[in-house]
Design an enzyme around this catalytic site. Structure first.
Site, PDB file in Angstrom:
ATOM      1  CE  LYS A   1      -1.081  -0.267   4.892  1.00  0.00           C
ATOM      2  NZ  LYS A   1       0.170   0.266   5.384  1.00  0.00           N
TER       3      LYS A   1
ATOM      4  NE  ARG B   1      -1.251   0.380  11.217  1.00  0.00           N
ATOM      5  CZ  ARG B   1      -0.242   0.934  10.569  1.00  0.00           C
ATOM      6  NH1 ARG B   1      -0.448   1.918   9.749  1.00  0.00           N
ATOM      7  NH2 ARG B   1       0.993   0.511  10.748  1.00  0.00           N
TER       8      ARG B   1
ATOM      9  NE  ARG C   1       9.004  -2.942   4.503  1.00  0.00           N
ATOM     10  CZ  ARG C   1       7.827  -2.480   4.910  1.00  0.00           C
ATOM     11  NH1 ARG C   1       6.860  -2.240   4.058  1.00  0.00           N
ATOM     12  NH2 ARG C   1       7.616  -2.274   6.186  1.00  0.00           N
TER      13      ARG C   1
ATOM     14  NE  ARG D   1       5.153  -3.665  11.270  1.00  0.00           N
ATOM     15  CZ  ARG D   1       6.001  -3.708  10.235  1.00  0.00           C
ATOM     16  NH1 ARG D   1       7.123  -4.410  10.317  1.00  0.00           N
ATOM     17  NH2 ARG D   1       5.735  -3.064   9.142  1.00  0.00           N
TER      18      ARG D   1
HETATM   19  P1  AMP Z   1       3.833   1.546   8.936  1.00  0.00           P
HETATM   20  O1  AMP Z   1       4.998   2.307   8.368  1.00  0.00           O
HETATM   21  O2  AMP Z   1       2.509   2.019   8.394  1.00  0.00           O
HETATM   22  O3  AMP Z   1       3.987   0.038   8.834  1.00  0.00           O
HETATM   23  O4  AMP Z   1       3.788   1.885  10.511  1.00  0.00           O
HETATM   24  C1  AMP Z   1       4.855   1.540  11.354  1.00  0.00           C
HETATM   25  C2  AMP Z   1       4.416   1.648  12.809  1.00  0.00           C
HETATM   26  O5  AMP Z   1       3.998   3.000  13.092  1.00  0.00           O
HETATM   27  C3  AMP Z   1       3.217   0.782  13.197  1.00  0.00           C
HETATM   28  O6  AMP Z   1       3.600  -0.552  13.529  1.00  0.00           O
HETATM   29  C4  AMP Z   1       2.676   1.554  14.398  1.00  0.00           C
HETATM   30  O7  AMP Z   1       3.474   1.326  15.548  1.00  0.00           O
HETATM   31  C5  AMP Z   1       2.890   3.011  13.995  1.00  0.00           C
HETATM   32  N1  AMP Z   1       1.715   3.578  13.279  1.00  0.00           N
HETATM   33  C6  AMP Z   1       1.672   4.041  11.993  1.00  0.00           C
HETATM   34  N2  AMP Z   1       0.441   4.510  11.693  1.00  0.00           N
HETATM   35  C7  AMP Z   1      -0.311   4.339  12.809  1.00  0.00           C
HETATM   36  C8  AMP Z   1      -1.667   4.599  13.127  1.00  0.00           C
HETATM   37  N3  AMP Z   1      -2.538   5.113  12.227  1.00  0.00           N
HETATM   38  N4  AMP Z   1      -2.092   4.280  14.375  1.00  0.00           N
HETATM   39  C9  AMP Z   1      -1.267   3.767  15.295  1.00  0.00           C
HETATM   40  N5  AMP Z   1       0.024   3.473  15.056  1.00  0.00           N
HETATM   41  C10 AMP Z   1       0.507   3.755  13.832  1.00  0.00           C
END
Ligand code: AMP
Length: 211
Positions: free
Chosen positions: A13, A86, A125, A169
């Site tokens: 995404k 989320r 990655r 995750r």
């Molecule tokens: P991502 O880069 O989207 O995989 O996000 C990495 C980490 O950032 C996640 O595992 C969460 O710890 C935090 N995170 C990112 N977006 C959110 C969100 N909308 N709500 C809560 N935590 C977030």
């Protein structure tokens, strides 16, 4: 156009949202990227968020919604949210913010991919800390192992791309983010795209869906 991209970590995404934002001239708003930039800057939000992120847990809704409120004020015209909302309270919080501004979402694109494909993609990655190029050992490996094709810098993995944190995750995703899918499905905004297809086919399907 105002869009949300949903999908588990590793569904592509981020890449797809970034490409579509460029094509349509929209702002790409990745909460993960924004939080990592806050950590890098050593800001109060970054310090609070880091412990949750390193554990593969979600950052508390209140903190995220405060951050989003500020961002939305500047970028109300056209955006793609990537990695937000989320949780169901974040989706409700976003609706409330948009209502207050007299605007609404056009669509929510959901990239679906099975867990085993996701784990293999996430473990492969890498990124360049200097010029920001992304690599994947499965689909886009660097020409020289461990080094950026563009600037020769040593490649790095995100600190949360270890198998243990990835599994956590995915668990968090299945427990909490599924509710967001249901929320938007009920509102008639959800468009499901098969994210297991090659990136170009996924991009074409997305373009067709928002055309
Ligand atoms: P991502 O880069 O989207 O995989 O996000 C990495 C980490 O950032 C996640 O595992 C969460 O710890 C935090 N995170 C990112 N977006 C959110 C969100 N909308 N709500 C809560 N935590 C977030």
């Amino acid at each position: 156009m105002r869009l949300v991209f949903l999908g588990p970590p590793g569904s592509g995404k981020g890449t797809q949202a970034k490409n579509l934002a460029e094509k349509l001239g929209l702002e790409h708003l990745s909460t993960g990227d924004i939080l990592r930039a806050e950590i890098e800057r050593g800001s109060e939000i970054g310090i609070k968020a880091k412990t949750f992120m390193d554990a593969g847990a979600l950052v508390p809704d209140k903190l995220i919604l405060e951050m989003i409120k500020d961002i939305l004020r500047k970028r109300a015209n056209g955006f793609i949210f990537d990695g937000f909302p989320r949780t169901a309270p974040q989706a409700e919080g976003l609706d409330e913010l948009l209502r207050g501004m007299g605007i609404q979402l056009n669509a929510v694109l959901y990239l679906s991919v099975g867990d085993e494909v996701l784990i293999s993609r996430l473990l492969g990655r890498y990124y360049c800390p200097k010029c920001g190029l992304d690599y994947n050992l499965n689909s886009r490996p660097p020409k020289k192992a461990g080094l950026c094709d563009n600037c020769g810098e040593g490649l790095r993995q995100r600190s949360d791309d270890t198998e243990e944190v990835i599994r956590r995750r995915l668990e968090v995703y299945h427990q909490q983010t599924k509710a967001v899918e249901d929320y938007y499905r009920q509102k008639g905004l959800l468009i499901e795209i098969n994210g297991a297809e090659p990136p170009d086919s996924v991009a074409a399907a997305i373009l067709e869906a928002v055309a």
